[in-house]
Design an enzyme around this catalytic site. Structure first.
Site, PDB file in Angstrom:
ATOM      1  N   LEU A 166       4.579 -36.348-102.799  1.00 56.47           N
ATOM      2  CA  LEU A 166       3.246 -35.933-102.070  1.00 56.47           C
ATOM      3  C   LEU A 166       3.235 -34.352-102.944  1.00 56.47           C
ATOM      4  O   LEU A 166       4.183 -33.760-103.108  1.00 56.47           O
ATOM      5  CB  LEU A 166       3.798 -35.534-100.609  1.00 56.47           C
ATOM      6  CG  LEU A 166       4.008 -36.750 -99.804  1.00 56.47           C
ATOM      7  CD1 LEU A 166       4.222 -36.114 -98.213  1.00 56.47           C
ATOM      8  CD2 LEU A 166       2.707 -37.716 -99.723  1.00 56.47           C
ATOM      9  N   PHE A 265      -1.946 -32.720-115.747  1.00 51.88           N
ATOM     10  CA  PHE A 265      -1.154 -32.101-115.750  1.00 51.88           C
ATOM     11  C   PHE A 265      -1.132 -31.336-117.401  1.00 51.88           C
ATOM     12  O   PHE A 265       0.114 -31.188-117.991  1.00 51.88           O
ATOM     13  CB  PHE A 265       0.282 -32.688-115.477  1.00 51.88           C
ATOM     14  CG  PHE A 265       0.354 -32.687-113.839  1.00 51.88           C
ATOM     15  CD1 PHE A 265      -0.287 -33.257-113.149  1.00 51.88           C
ATOM     16  CD2 PHE A 265       1.370 -31.592-113.448  1.00 51.88           C
ATOM     17  CE1 PHE A 265      -0.270 -33.158-111.604  1.00 51.88           C
ATOM     18  CE2 PHE A 265       1.411 -31.386-111.962  1.00 51.88           C
ATOM     19  CZ  PHE A 265       0.586 -32.383-111.052  1.00 51.88           C
ATOM     20  N   LEU A 266      -2.055 -31.139-118.087  1.00 50.08           N
ATOM     21  CA  LEU A 266      -2.102 -30.475-119.387  1.00 50.08           C
ATOM     22  C   LEU A 266      -3.116 -29.086-119.120  1.00 50.08           C
ATOM     23  O   LEU A 266      -3.489 -28.607-120.237  1.00 50.08           O
ATOM     24  CB  LEU A 266      -2.687 -31.442-120.287  1.00 50.08           C
ATOM     25  CG  LEU A 266      -1.819 -32.576-120.750  1.00 50.08           C
ATOM     26  CD1 LEU A 266      -2.485 -33.531-121.837  1.00 50.08           C
ATOM     27  CD2 LEU A 266      -0.431 -31.966-121.534  1.00 50.08           C
ATOM     28  N   GLY A 273       5.197 -23.569-110.515  1.00 50.43           N
ATOM     29  CA  GLY A 273       6.069 -23.044-109.530  1.00 50.43           C
ATOM     30  C   GLY A 273       6.175 -23.984-108.380  1.00 50.43           C
ATOM     31  O   GLY A 273       6.110 -25.205-108.437  1.00 50.43           O
ATOM     32  N   CYS A 276       9.278 -27.681-105.906  1.00 55.99           N
ATOM     33  CA  CYS A 276       9.667 -28.779-106.392  1.00 55.99           C
ATOM     34  C   CYS A 276      10.042 -28.844-108.027  1.00 55.99           C
ATOM     35  O   CYS A 276      11.260 -28.983-108.327  1.00 55.99           O
ATOM     36  CB  CYS A 276       8.811 -29.836-106.187  1.00 55.99           C
ATOM     37  SG  CYS A 276       8.363 -29.876-104.342  1.00 55.99           S
TER      38      CYS A 276
HETATM   39  C1  UGA Z   1       5.132 -31.739-107.237  1.00 55.87           C
HETATM   40  C2  UGA Z   1       4.668 -33.016-107.635  1.00 55.87           C
HETATM   41  O1  UGA Z   1       3.409 -33.138-108.404  1.00 55.87           O
HETATM   42  C3  UGA Z   1       4.714 -34.173-106.637  1.00 55.87           C
HETATM   43  O2  UGA Z   1       4.316 -35.578-106.993  1.00 55.87           O
HETATM   44  C4  UGA Z   1       6.023 -34.098-105.923  1.00 55.87           C
HETATM   45  O3  UGA Z   1       6.072 -34.931-104.756  1.00 55.87           O
HETATM   46  C5  UGA Z   1       6.364 -32.698-105.348  1.00 55.87           C
HETATM   47  O4  UGA Z   1       6.292 -31.933-106.544  1.00 55.87           O
HETATM   48  C6  UGA Z   1       7.604 -32.865-104.815  1.00 55.87           C
HETATM   49  O5  UGA Z   1       8.634 -32.980-105.266  1.00 55.87           O
HETATM   50  O6  UGA Z   1       7.849 -32.719-103.612  1.00 55.87           O
HETATM   51  P1  UGA Z   1       3.723 -29.611-106.055  1.00 55.87           P
HETATM   52  O7  UGA Z   1       5.173 -29.030-106.326  1.00 55.87           O
HETATM   53  O8  UGA Z   1       3.237 -29.761-104.434  1.00 55.87           O
HETATM   54  O9  UGA Z   1       4.038 -31.241-106.318  1.00 55.87           O
HETATM   55  O10 UGA Z   1       2.671 -29.143-106.929  1.00 55.87           O
HETATM   56  P2  UGA Z   1       1.898 -29.830-108.199  1.00 55.87           P
HETATM   57  O11 UGA Z   1       0.395 -30.148-107.934  1.00 55.87           O
HETATM   58  O12 UGA Z   1       2.462 -30.703-108.849  1.00 55.87           O
HETATM   59  O13 UGA Z   1       1.920 -28.334-109.150  1.00 55.87           O
HETATM   60  C7  UGA Z   1       3.190 -27.894-109.513  1.00 55.87           C
HETATM   61  C8  UGA Z   1       2.946 -26.731-110.446  1.00 55.87           C
HETATM   62  O14 UGA Z   1       2.558 -27.131-111.617  1.00 55.87           O
HETATM   63  C9  UGA Z   1       1.859 -25.612-109.908  1.00 55.87           C
HETATM   64  O15 UGA Z   1       2.474 -24.386-109.738  1.00 55.87           O
HETATM   65  C10 UGA Z   1       0.615 -25.982-110.579  1.00 55.87           C
HETATM   66  O16 UGA Z   1      -0.168 -24.617-110.653  1.00 55.87           O
HETATM   67  C11 UGA Z   1       1.311 -26.205-111.828  1.00 55.87           C
HETATM   68  N1  UGA Z   1       0.391 -27.201-112.751  1.00 55.87           N
HETATM   69  C12 UGA Z   1      -0.254 -28.034-112.497  1.00 55.87           C
HETATM   70  C13 UGA Z   1       0.050 -26.534-114.195  1.00 55.87           C
HETATM   71  O17 UGA Z   1       0.022 -25.266-114.396  1.00 55.87           O
HETATM   72  N2  UGA Z   1      -0.949 -27.178-114.767  1.00 55.87           N
HETATM   73  C14 UGA Z   1      -1.305 -28.547-114.355  1.00 55.87           C
HETATM   74  O18 UGA Z   1      -1.949 -28.972-115.133  1.00 55.87           O
HETATM   75  C15 UGA Z   1      -0.775 -29.269-113.284  1.00 55.87           C
END
Ligand code: UGA
Length: 447
Positions: A166, A265-266, A273, A276
């Site tokens: 999630l 995710f690019l 941050g 997770c």
């Molecule tokens: C992440 C995973 O995406 C989930 O699949 C997983 O279940 C979760 O961790 C967990 O382990 O519980 P989450 O931490 O809620 O989810 O957030 P994400 O949407 O994955 O984003 C993580 C970080 O990456 C954020 O700081 C976001 O701004 C950054 N991000 C994301 C980027 O800098 N660039 C991107 O293209 C995507």
């Protein structure tokens, strides 16, 4: 009614109906999972935090998560909240452990909450049951819990690794629409029961990966580390784009159309941050260290991430002619991403710390997140205008949709200097330039 799992359910295939499920831990994973499972099953959500349980009993969610309140209310009739462990496990067919597994100072995983929850369950269990580990746990934890239950409980307990994927901010959507379900167990006979738990998803032909607990545990770390790697890769590419004049937006599109890569995710940004990615990349490194596996690439994911906030501060410094000392900086967005109030390991907080150390004065606005004790390096404002008023520069650090609608003419009038550092590519660089701004994005988004 008490289900005698394995005996009753397995003897009568096709006869499954609502299961009695207990979820231990009402953090965002536990609570969202509880609310979702209560669509079909009888769910008891347990937490040792009595204040949290009281608030949930009164219909008040302790979390900011879009759609969660509606889901909790809609399924309230099959959803019970308690901080009485005996009551929580009394009739449970399935007990899910969804407690926090934070980082230890050495990057390893702190399993104390999980072990303590498992022990409480073992002490209160008076029947056979299935234990599902939802928390992200190091490889080998399922086996460790199998042993714990063997030693401390006289009933048959099956331990299953069933990690969650999630995303905060859209977990209500994700819980209904996962890309896959991963079930890691050594006990073939309980697979149909776990599948029954997720019947509505499985009936939609969403894939179910059946594997060993060790592989299931590893899948969770591998997924998060891979996604974190893509972000660090994008952030380094963006830096090269800044230096060469290539456009990261176009590069992302050009490589993302290759199905083997895909564009997700690019997005370059201030670094990943949240509770997770940083924790799980560090956790994977710790697992490798424990097993004497030398690594190069995975630790570099963290190194790149850690330097990204300094890179953004450097951009600000350059725009301010070399120093942030004594300058007032308006920060838009402190949550680690949009649609959450979570500031845990938020890159915005690291940036604020850097700027505060340099002697900058910080004013912060976020539509939802508030400054906490650990992020209290600035003054909280109630609007972006208040933060921008008489500030020397405006930084956008979280991609809240609200920031895409910032009136540039208004910002120009409010700011002392027309400087925007847009770490999320939220506003149009062309428009910003037309309004006379010095605009710095990431990956030559300022073209
Ligand atoms: C992440 C995973 O995406 C989930 O699949 C997983 O279940 C979760 O961790 C967990 O382990 O519980 P989450 O931490 O809620 O989810 O957030 P994400 O949407 O994955 O984003 C993580 C970080 O990456 C954020 O700081 C976001 O701004 C950054 N991000 C994301 C980027 O800098 N660039 C991107 O293209 C995507």
């Amino acid at each position: 009614m008490k289900h005698l799992i394995v005996v009753t359910l397995l003897c009568t295939p096709g006869a499954f109906s609502a299961l009695n499920v207990t979820v231990i831990g009402t953090g965002y994973v536990g609570l969202v999972t509880s609310a979702y499972l209560a669509e079909r099953h009888n769910v008891t959500a347990y937490d040792i935090d009595t204040a949290k349980i009281r608030s949930l009993q009164c219909g008040k969610s302790p979390l900011y998560e879009p759609g969660l309140d509606e889901l909790l209310t809609g399924n309230r009739v099959r959803l019970d909240f308690t901080s009485d462990c005996h009551r929580a496990v009394k009739n449970a067919d399935i007990i899910m452990l969804a407690v926090g597994t934070p980082s230890l100072p050495d990057g390893g995983t702190d399993l104390r909450a999980l072990e303590s929850a498992a022990l409480s369950v073992a002490q209160n269990l008076d029947h056979n049951a299935i234990i599902i580990i939802k928390s992200t746990v190091p490889v080998g934890t399922t086996r460790m819990l199998e042993k714990l239950f063997e030693e401390s409980c006289s009933h048959r307990v099956y331990v299953v690794s069933n990690p969650e994927f999630l995303r905060e901010g859209c977990s209500v959507y994700d819980v209904h629409n996962p890309d896959r379900i991963v079930i890691g167990t050594r006990s073939m006979e309980i697979k149909p029961i776990i599948e029954e738990l997720y019947r509505d998803i499985i009936d939609r032909n969403i894939p179910c990966v059946h594997t060993t607990p060790e592989s299931a545990e590893m899948i969770k770390y591998a997924a998060n580390a891979f996604l974190a790697m893509k972000i660090s890769f994008a952030n380094e590419l963006a830096r090269i784009c800044d230096a060469t004049g290539a456009s990261m937006r176009d590069v992302r599109c050009g490589i993302g159309l290759d199905h083997r890569i895909n564009p997700h995710f690019l997005m370059p940004g201030p670094g990943f941050g949240g509770s997770c990615f940083p924790k799980d990349v560090r956790g994977l490194i710790a697992i490798a260290r424990l097993h004497n596996v030398p690594l190069n690439l995975i630790p570099a994911i963290m190194t790149t991430n850690d330097t990204q906030q300094r890179y953004i501060c450097e951009q600000l410094r350059n725009a301010l002619n070399g120093s942030c000392a004594g300058k007032t900086i308006a920060i838009c967005g402190i949550a680690f991403k949009a649609n959450t109030d979570d500031t845990r390991e938020s890159p915005a907080v690291a940036i604020m710390e850097n700027l505060a150390q340099e002697g900058a004065l910080i004013r912060v606005y976020d539509p939802v997140a508030r400054l906490t004790k650990t992020s209290a390096h600035g003054t909280q404002c109630e609007s972006w205008q208040e933060a921008a008023s008489d500030a020397d520069a405006l930084m956008i650090l979280t991609e809240w949709p609200e920031f895409a609608n910032i009136s540039l003419a208004e910002a120009r009038a409010l700011l002392r200097n027309p400087i925007i550092i847009d770490a999320r590519g939220t506003i149009s660089s062309a428009l910003a330039k037309r309004e006379g701004f010095t605009y710095r994005g990431l990956g030559s988004m300022d073209e």
